[in-house]
Design a protein around this motif. Structure first.
Motif, PDB file in Angstrom:
ATOM      1  N   SER A  92      57.664  49.106  50.083  1.00  0.00           N
ATOM      2  CA  SER A  92      57.829  49.668  51.422  1.00  0.00           C
ATOM      3  C   SER A  92      56.483  49.636  52.145  1.00  0.00           C
ATOM      4  N   ALA A  93      56.528  49.859  53.440  1.00  0.00           N
ATOM      5  CA  ALA A  93      55.292  49.879  54.227  1.00  0.00           C
ATOM      6  C   ALA A  93      54.353  50.981  53.736  1.00  0.00           C
ATOM      7  N   GLU A  94      54.920  52.149  53.398  1.00  0.00           N
ATOM      8  CA  GLU A  94      54.098  53.257  52.916  1.00  0.00           C
ATOM      9  C   GLU A  94      53.453  52.915  51.568  1.00  0.00           C
ATOM     10  N   GLN A  95      54.234  52.378  50.646  1.00  0.00           N
ATOM     11  CA  GLN A  95      53.699  51.997  49.344  1.00  0.00           C
ATOM     12  C   GLN A  95      52.666  50.884  49.505  1.00  0.00           C
ATOM     13  N   SER A  96      52.950  49.934  50.377  1.00  0.00           N
ATOM     14  CA  SER A  96      52.016  48.835  50.622  1.00  0.00           C
ATOM     15  C   SER A  96      50.711  49.354  51.189  1.00  0.00           C
ATOM     16  N   ASN A  97      50.790  50.369  52.037  1.00  0.00           N
ATOM     17  CA  ASN A  97      49.583  50.937  52.614  1.00  0.00           C
ATOM     18  C   ASN A  97      48.693  51.556  51.540  1.00  0.00           C
ATOM     19  N   PHE A  98      49.296  52.295  50.600  1.00  0.00           N
ATOM     20  CA  PHE A  98      48.495  52.886  49.521  1.00  0.00           C
ATOM     21  C   PHE A  98      47.913  51.798  48.610  1.00  0.00           C
ATOM     22  N   LEU A  99      48.677  50.757  48.344  1.00  0.00           N
ATOM     23  CA  LEU A  99      48.170  49.653  47.522  1.00  0.00           C
ATOM     24  C   LEU A  99      47.054  48.915  48.247  1.00  0.00           C
ATOM     25  N   TYR A 100      47.196  48.779  49.547  1.00  0.00           N
ATOM     26  CA  TYR A 100      46.147  48.156  50.368  1.00  0.00           C
ATOM     27  C   TYR A 100      44.866  48.991  50.303  1.00  0.00           C
ATOM     28  N   GLU A 101      44.993  50.313  50.394  1.00  0.00           N
ATOM     29  CA  GLU A 101      43.815  51.171  50.300  1.00  0.00           C
ATOM     30  C   GLU A 101      43.141  51.021  48.941  1.00  0.00           C
ATOM     31  N   LEU A 102      43.943  50.868  47.894  1.00  0.00           N
ATOM     32  CA  LEU A 102      43.382  50.629  46.559  1.00  0.00           C
ATOM     33  C   LEU A 102      42.631  49.306  46.533  1.00  0.00           C
ATOM     34  N   SER A 103      43.188  48.286  47.143  1.00  0.00           N
ATOM     35  CA  SER A 103      42.508  46.986  47.160  1.00  0.00           C
ATOM     36  C   SER A 103      41.216  47.064  47.974  1.00  0.00           C
ATOM     37  N   ARG A 104      41.231  47.811  49.088  1.00  0.00           N
ATOM     38  CA  ARG A 104      39.997  48.000  49.873  1.00  0.00           C
ATOM     39  C   ARG A 104      38.929  48.687  49.022  1.00  0.00           C
ATOM     40  N   LEU A 105      39.359  49.663  48.232  1.00  0.00           N
ATOM     41  CA  LEU A 105      38.432  50.377  47.366  1.00  0.00           C
ATOM     42  C   LEU A 105      37.848  49.439  46.309  1.00  0.00           C
ATOM     43  N   TYR A 106      38.686  48.571  45.749  1.00  0.00           N
ATOM     44  CA  TYR A 106      38.209  47.607  44.759  1.00  0.00           C
ATOM     45  C   TYR A 106      37.209  46.636  45.379  1.00  0.00           C
ATOM     46  N   VAL A 107      37.504  46.133  46.566  1.00  0.00           N
ATOM     47  CA  VAL A 107      36.578  45.220  47.248  1.00  0.00           C
ATOM     48  C   VAL A 107      35.248  45.923  47.468  1.00  0.00           C
ATOM     49  N   ARG A 108      35.301  47.164  47.945  1.00  0.00           N
ATOM     50  CA  ARG A 108      34.086  47.949  48.207  1.00  0.00           C
ATOM     51  C   ARG A 108      33.345  48.260  46.913  1.00  0.00           C
ATOM     52  N   GLY A 109      34.075  48.690  45.893  1.00  0.00           N
ATOM     53  CA  GLY A 109      33.452  49.043  44.616  1.00  0.00           C
ATOM     54  C   GLY A 109      32.766  47.869  43.949  1.00  0.00           C
ATOM     55  N   GLU A 110      33.389  46.712  43.992  1.00  0.00           N
ATOM     56  CA  GLU A 110      32.755  45.525  43.408  1.00  0.00           C
ATOM     57  C   GLU A 110      31.515  45.139  44.190  1.00  0.00           C
ATOM     58  N   ASP A 111      31.547  45.358  45.488  1.00  0.00           N
ATOM     59  CA  ASP A 111      30.376  45.059  46.312  1.00  0.00           C
ATOM     60  C   ASP A 111      29.227  46.012  45.971  1.00  0.00           C
ATOM     61  N   VAL A 112      29.531  47.283  45.799  1.00  0.00           N
ATOM     62  CA  VAL A 112      28.500  48.283  45.506  1.00  0.00           C
ATOM     63  C   VAL A 112      27.952  48.132  44.093  1.00  0.00           C
ATOM     64  N   PHE A 113      28.840  47.958  43.103  1.00  0.00           N
ATOM     65  CA  PHE A 113      28.413  47.917  41.706  1.00  0.00           C
ATOM     66  C   PHE A 113      28.114  46.508  41.193  1.00  0.00           C
ATOM     67  N   GLY A 114      28.544  45.492  41.919  1.00  0.00           N
ATOM     68  CA  GLY A 114      28.219  44.126  41.528  1.00  0.00           C
ATOM     69  C   GLY A 114      29.285  43.415  40.722  1.00  0.00           C
ATOM     70  N   ASP A 115      30.167  44.155  40.051  1.00  0.00           N
ATOM     71  CA  ASP A 115      31.256  43.521  39.301  1.00  0.00           C
ATOM     72  C   ASP A 115      32.372  44.532  39.068  1.00  0.00           C
ATOM     73  N   ARG A 116      33.538  44.012  38.744  1.00  0.00           N
ATOM     74  CA  ARG A 116      34.731  44.858  38.566  1.00  0.00           C
ATOM     75  C   ARG A 116      34.592  45.787  37.359  1.00  0.00           C
ATOM     76  N   HIS A 117      34.068  45.280  36.262  1.00  0.00           N
ATOM     77  CA  HIS A 117      33.968  46.069  35.037  1.00  0.00           C
ATOM     78  C   HIS A 117      33.145  47.343  35.266  1.00  0.00           C
ATOM     79  N   THR A 118      31.994  47.213  35.881  1.00  0.00           N
ATOM     80  CA  THR A 118      31.137  48.367  36.144  1.00  0.00           C
ATOM     81  C   THR A 118      31.820  49.345  37.083  1.00  0.00           C
ATOM     82  N   PHE A 119      32.461  48.804  38.132  1.00  0.00           N
ATOM     83  CA  PHE A 119      33.185  49.665  39.068  1.00  0.00           C
ATOM     84  C   PHE A 119      34.307  50.423  38.370  1.00  0.00           C
ATOM     85  N   GLU A 120      35.072  49.732  37.534  1.00  0.00           N
ATOM     86  CA  GLU A 120      36.191  50.391  36.850  1.00  0.00           C
ATOM     87  C   GLU A 120      35.705  51.456  35.866  1.00  0.00           C
TER      88      GLU A 120
END
Length: 161
Positions: A92-120
């Motif tokens: 749904s649009a609502e579920q997609s919005n929350f998943l999109y926010e998660l993806s934005r957070l992942y993009v930001r976190g990888e940028d800040v920490f340098g890689d996915r593993h460190t961010f996670e």
């Protein structure tokens, strides 16, 4: 002497809008039509209204530290309901919005920490700046997303480590 080659931004892999990059982040490679439909910031809104393909959920579960229980909390549906979806379904649009926010957070976190593993690793540990809460556990609300995103900004600018 060899003539210098002009610099091409496309070589960096960061072409397109940051909003579109977040939309594409969790979409599996075989869904190129979903990626092609989002090239500008305004496209993200119509893409979110259409919903993420359900295969995106499986992609998130297989490629991130997010568990099925965590993802069902983020999407505001039960794990049982999450299990009922089929690959050809759309969120749904609502579920997609929350998943999109998660993806934005992942993009930001990888940028800040340098890689996915460190961010996670950071995402799964209690953080003093969040009152010893685990960031991943706060992502069931928009305010939780904002607090985690704000903390990432503070880390990026050296306020926390």
């Amino acid at each position: 002497m060899e003539k210098p080659k002009p610099f091409d931004l496309k070589e960096l892999g960061n072409t397109g809008d940051e909003s579109c990059k977040a939309w594409w982040y969790f979409i599996p490679g075989e869904h190129s039509e979903a990626k092609a439909g989002c090239t500008e910031r305004m496209d993200v809104i119509s893409c979110l209204r259409q919903g993420f393909p359900f295969e995106t959920v499986n992609f998130v579960l297989e490629n991130t530290c997010v568990s099925r229980k965590d993802l069902s909390n983020i999407l505001h549906i039960s794990t049982r309901q999450l299990n009922r979806y089929h690959n050809e379904d759309r969120l749904s649009a609502e579920q997609s919005n929350f998943l999109y926010e998660l993806s934005r957070l992942y993009v930001r976190g990888e940028d800040v920490f340098g890689d996915r593993h460190t961010f996670e690793n950071w995402l799964q540990r209690p953080q003093m700046a969040l009152g010893m809460e685990v960031p991943l556990q706060l992502l069931d609300t928009s305010e939780g997303f904002r607090m985690v995103s704000d903390l990432l900004s503070q880390i990026e600018y050296g306020f926390y480590s």
